[in-house]
Scaffold this motif. Structure first.
Motif, PDB file in Angstrom:
ATOM      1  N   ALA A 173      43.724  45.095  48.721  1.00 33.25           N
ATOM      2  CA  ALA A 173      43.264  45.225  47.340  1.00 33.25           C
ATOM      3  C   ALA A 173      44.353  44.765  46.373  1.00 33.25           C
ATOM      4  O   ALA A 173      45.514  45.152  46.504  1.00 33.25           O
ATOM      5  CB  ALA A 173      42.879  46.668  47.052  1.00 33.25           C
ATOM      6  N   LEU A 174      43.964  43.920  45.408  1.00 40.19           N
ATOM      7  CA  LEU A 174      44.884  43.425  44.388  1.00 40.19           C
ATOM      8  C   LEU A 174      44.750  44.179  43.076  1.00 40.19           C
ATOM      9  O   LEU A 174      45.535  43.968  42.158  1.00 40.19           O
ATOM     10  CB  LEU A 174      44.638  41.930  44.133  1.00 40.19           C
ATOM     11  N   GLY A 175      43.736  45.021  42.967  1.00 38.18           N
ATOM     12  CA  GLY A 175      43.492  45.750  41.730  1.00 38.18           C
ATOM     13  C   GLY A 175      42.210  45.290  41.065  1.00 38.18           C
ATOM     14  O   GLY A 175      41.452  44.487  41.623  1.00 38.18           O
ATOM     15  N   PRO A 176      41.946  45.780  39.849  1.00 33.82           N
ATOM     16  CA  PRO A 176      40.708  45.413  39.149  1.00 33.82           C
ATOM     17  C   PRO A 176      40.597  43.903  38.953  1.00 33.82           C
ATOM     18  O   PRO A 176      41.583  43.221  38.668  1.00 33.82           O
ATOM     19  CB  PRO A 176      40.842  46.136  37.800  1.00 33.82           C
ATOM     20  N   CYS A 177      39.370  43.393  39.124  1.00 34.47           N
ATOM     21  CA  CYS A 177      39.112  41.971  38.944  1.00 34.47           C
ATOM     22  C   CYS A 177      38.778  41.680  37.483  1.00 34.47           C
ATOM     23  O   CYS A 177      38.135  42.500  36.809  1.00 34.47           O
ATOM     24  CB  CYS A 177      37.951  41.544  39.844  1.00 34.47           C
ATOM     25  N   GLU A 178      39.211  40.515  37.021  1.00 32.74           N
ATOM     26  CA  GLU A 178      38.911  40.110  35.639  1.00 32.74           C
ATOM     27  C   GLU A 178      37.421  39.862  35.445  1.00 32.74           C
ATOM     28  O   GLU A 178      36.891  39.994  34.345  1.00 32.74           O
ATOM     29  CB  GLU A 178      39.696  38.826  35.332  1.00 32.74           C
ATOM     30  N   VAL A 179      36.736  39.508  36.524  1.00 31.42           N
ATOM     31  CA  VAL A 179      35.324  39.143  36.440  1.00 31.42           C
ATOM     32  C   VAL A 179      34.444  40.393  36.315  1.00 31.42           C
ATOM     33  O   VAL A 179      34.638  41.374  37.026  1.00 31.42           O
ATOM     34  CB  VAL A 179      34.891  38.347  37.685  1.00 31.42           C
ATOM     35  N   THR A 180      33.479  40.336  35.428  1.00 30.98           N
ATOM     36  CA  THR A 180      32.463  41.379  35.319  1.00 30.98           C
ATOM     37  C   THR A 180      31.089  40.722  35.353  1.00 30.98           C
ATOM     38  O   THR A 180      30.934  39.577  34.932  1.00 30.98           O
ATOM     39  CB  THR A 180      32.613  42.191  34.022  1.00 30.98           C
ATOM     40  N   VAL A 181      30.124  41.436  35.867  1.00 27.68           N
ATOM     41  CA  VAL A 181      28.741  40.964  35.885  1.00 27.68           C
ATOM     42  C   VAL A 181      27.887  42.084  35.294  1.00 27.68           C
ATOM     43  O   VAL A 181      27.691  43.127  35.923  1.00 27.68           O
ATOM     44  CB  VAL A 181      28.272  40.629  37.313  1.00 27.68           C
ATOM     45  N   GLY A 182      27.405  41.865  34.068  1.00 27.65           N
ATOM     46  CA  GLY A 182      26.683  42.932  33.379  1.00 27.65           C
ATOM     47  C   GLY A 182      27.597  44.130  33.183  1.00 27.65           C
ATOM     48  O   GLY A 182      28.710  44.011  32.659  1.00 27.65           O
ATOM     49  N   SER A 183      27.156  45.276  33.671  1.00 25.21           N
ATOM     50  CA  SER A 183      27.958  46.500  33.555  1.00 25.21           C
ATOM     51  C   SER A 183      28.812  46.754  34.792  1.00 25.21           C
ATOM     52  O   SER A 183      29.514  47.765  34.872  1.00 25.21           O
ATOM     53  CB  SER A 183      27.036  47.709  33.325  1.00 25.21           C
ATOM     54  N   LEU A 184      28.767  45.834  35.768  1.00 29.20           N
ATOM     55  CA  LEU A 184      29.489  46.039  37.020  1.00 29.20           C
ATOM     56  C   LEU A 184      30.936  45.583  36.918  1.00 29.20           C
ATOM     57  O   LEU A 184      31.236  44.520  36.377  1.00 29.20           O
ATOM     58  CB  LEU A 184      28.800  45.273  38.157  1.00 29.20           C
ATOM     59  N   ASN A 185      31.829  46.402  37.456  1.00 28.16           N
ATOM     60  CA  ASN A 185      33.237  46.055  37.570  1.00 28.16           C
ATOM     61  C   ASN A 185      33.591  45.950  39.055  1.00 28.16           C
ATOM     62  O   ASN A 185      32.956  46.593  39.898  1.00 28.16           O
ATOM     63  CB  ASN A 185      34.115  47.106  36.897  1.00 28.16           C
ATOM     64  N   PHE A 186      34.647  45.174  39.350  1.00 21.71           N
ATOM     65  CA  PHE A 186      34.955  44.889  40.741  1.00 21.71           C
ATOM     66  C   PHE A 186      36.443  45.039  41.040  1.00 21.71           C
ATOM     67  O   PHE A 186      37.281  44.975  40.138  1.00 21.71           O
ATOM     68  CB  PHE A 186      34.527  43.453  41.094  1.00 21.71           C
ATOM     69  N   ILE A 187      36.731  45.230  42.310  1.00 22.64           N
ATOM     70  CA  ILE A 187      38.090  45.180  42.823  1.00 22.64           C
ATOM     71  C   ILE A 187      38.284  43.818  43.479  1.00 22.64           C
ATOM     72  O   ILE A 187      37.425  43.364  44.246  1.00 22.64           O
ATOM     73  CB  ILE A 187      38.340  46.302  43.860  1.00 22.64           C
ATOM     74  N   GLU A 188      39.399  43.155  43.179  1.00 24.10           N
ATOM     75  CA  GLU A 188      39.689  41.883  43.818  1.00 24.10           C
ATOM     76  C   GLU A 188      40.502  42.139  45.088  1.00 24.10           C
ATOM     77  O   GLU A 188      41.436  42.943  45.099  1.00 24.10           O
ATOM     78  CB  GLU A 188      40.472  40.970  42.873  1.00 24.10           C
ATOM     79  N   MET A 189      40.136  41.439  46.177  1.00 23.79           N
ATOM     80  CA  MET A 189      40.801  41.633  47.463  1.00 23.79           C
ATOM     81  C   MET A 189      41.217  40.289  48.039  1.00 23.79           C
ATOM     82  O   MET A 189      40.565  39.270  47.800  1.00 23.79           O
ATOM     83  CB  MET A 189      39.888  42.387  48.434  1.00 23.79           C
ATOM     84  N   ASN A 190      42.315  40.296  48.796  1.00 23.54           N
ATOM     85  CA  ASN A 190      42.900  39.054  49.294  1.00 23.54           C
ATOM     86  C   ASN A 190      43.227  39.171  50.782  1.00 23.54           C
ATOM     87  O   ASN A 190      43.650  40.219  51.267  1.00 23.54           O
ATOM     88  CB  ASN A 190      44.187  38.748  48.516  1.00 23.54           C
ATOM     89  N   TYR A 191      43.034  38.063  51.497  1.00 24.45           N
ATOM     90  CA  TYR A 191      43.383  37.964  52.910  1.00 24.45           C
ATOM     91  C   TYR A 191      44.309  36.769  53.066  1.00 24.45           C
ATOM     92  O   TYR A 191      43.966  35.655  52.658  1.00 24.45           O
ATOM     93  CB  TYR A 191      42.122  37.768  53.749  1.00 24.45           C
ATOM     94  N   ALA A 192      45.503  36.990  53.638  1.00 22.96           N
ATOM     95  CA  ALA A 192      46.486  35.916  53.771  1.00 22.96           C
ATOM     96  C   ALA A 192      46.218  35.122  55.040  1.00 22.96           C
ATOM     97  O   ALA A 192      46.702  35.475  56.116  1.00 22.96           O
ATOM     98  CB  ALA A 192      47.897  36.495  53.773  1.00 22.96           C
ATOM     99  N   VAL A 193      45.451  34.046  54.912  1.00 23.34           N
ATOM    100  CA  VAL A 193      45.145  33.196  56.068  1.00 23.34           C
ATOM    101  C   VAL A 193      46.426  32.561  56.603  1.00 23.34           C
ATOM    102  O   VAL A 193      46.630  32.486  57.814  1.00 23.34           O
ATOM    103  CB  VAL A 193      44.130  32.103  55.673  1.00 23.34           C
ATOM    104  N   ARG A 194      47.314  32.153  55.715  1.00 27.40           N
ATOM    105  CA  ARG A 194      48.568  31.526  56.136  1.00 27.40           C
ATOM    106  C   ARG A 194      49.407  32.498  56.956  1.00 27.40           C
ATOM    107  O   ARG A 194      50.132  32.110  57.868  1.00 27.40           O
ATOM    108  CB  ARG A 194      49.354  31.064  54.911  1.00 27.40           C
ATOM    109  N   GLY A 195      49.302  33.780  56.642  1.00 30.71           N
ATOM    110  CA  GLY A 195      50.050  34.793  57.382  1.00 30.71           C
ATOM    111  C   GLY A 195      49.535  34.993  58.788  1.00 30.71           C
ATOM    112  O   GLY A 195      50.155  35.666  59.597  1.00 30.71           O
ATOM    113  N   HIS A 196      48.371  34.400  59.096  1.00 29.82           N
ATOM    114  CA  HIS A 196      47.795  34.494  60.437  1.00 29.82           C
ATOM    115  C   HIS A 196      47.818  33.125  61.112  1.00 29.82           C
ATOM    116  O   HIS A 196      46.967  32.801  61.921  1.00 29.82           O
ATOM    117  CB  HIS A 196      46.364  35.023  60.359  1.00 29.82           C
ATOM    118  N   ALA A 197      48.842  32.315  60.779  1.00 34.03           N
ATOM    119  CA  ALA A 197      48.919  30.967  61.337  1.00 34.03           C
ATOM    120  C   ALA A 197      49.054  30.978  62.853  1.00 34.03           C
ATOM    121  O   ALA A 197      48.666  30.029  63.527  1.00 34.03           O
ATOM    122  CB  ALA A 197      50.093  30.211  60.716  1.00 34.03           C
ATOM    123  N   PHE A 198      49.609  32.056  63.404  1.00 37.28           N
ATOM    124  CA  PHE A 198      49.741  32.128  64.854  1.00 37.28           C
ATOM    125  C   PHE A 198      48.376  32.032  65.523  1.00 37.28           C
ATOM    126  O   PHE A 198      48.258  31.533  66.645  1.00 37.28           O
ATOM    127  CB  PHE A 198      50.430  33.441  65.267  1.00 37.28           C
TER     128      PHE A 198
END
Length: 205
Positions: A173-198
């Motif tokens: 989780a990166l924290g609250p997302c800047e994007v909103t859709v109507g009244s919905l708020n979101f959490i932004e999440m990240n997966y480090a693909v480069r960190g799984h290069a093995f």
């Protein structure tokens, strides 16, 4: 997550199956389970699953039919569908993004030179839910992204109640997302693909 099937019974070498009669038609069967990138021809099946999954919960869909066709024309290689006997049962649609965090533009744009895959939607057909298919499909998708040399991260936005699911898939989780859709708020999440290069080195990609 996957079942191990028993080896088939081996017939003795002298066994010859009976010849088919001239009038007998050969049976053709579709693969029991298949993962492949989606095409624009899959758009209606995708939208039908998505509409049932999201409208009943939030009243809207992450992607409408024209947007599904848009992304499946621009970047079909960033999608993945799970088919059972030729029938779509679950899917993921993504596009490329070139900023550190998601913005409102990320909902509709594909940035061809981006290194981050924005996962717009993951949905499972209602008759196949509660079977772990969403987790398996995401795992397969992330493995696939590890084979794409230009991808460094995967990102998505989700509501609070879905954070544990995506955390289990390996997202942070990166924290609250800047994007909103109507009244919905979101959490932004990240997966480090480069960190799984093995995984890329050991997967034959």
């Amino acid at each position: 997550m996957s079942a191990i099937s028993a080896l088939p019974f081996l017939k003795p070498l002298h066994f010859r199956p009976p010849r088919s009669s001239p009038g007998r038609q050969r049976r053709h069967t579709l693969p029991a389970s298949e993962f492949r990138c989606l095409t624009p021809e899959d758009a209606i099946s995708v939208f039908e699953i998505e509409r049932e999954a999201f409208i009943s919960v939030s009243g809207d869909c992450p992607l409408h039919l024209d947007e599904i066709r848009h992304f499946l024309n621009l970047c079909p290689e960033l999608s993945l569908g799970w088919f059972e006997e030729g029938r779509l049962v679950a899917f993921i649609i993504g596009s490329l993004w070139d900023q550190e965090r998601l913005s409102q533009d990320a909902l509709t744009l594909h940035k061809p030179h981006g290194t981050k895959v924005h996962i717009h939607v993951l949905a499972v057909h209602r008759t196949f839910r509660q079977q772990g298919k969403g987790f398996i499909l995401m795992w397969r998708y992330l493995q696939y992204l590890c084979c794409l040399p230009y991808v460094r991260h995967a990102t998505l936005m989700c509501e609070d109640f879905l954070v544990p699911f995506y955390s289990k898939c390996g997202f942070k989780a990166l924290g609250p997302c800047e994007v909103t859709v109507g009244s919905l708020n979101f959490i932004e999440m990240n997966y480090a693909v480069r960190g799984h290069a093995f995984m890329r080195r050991n997967s034959g990609c």
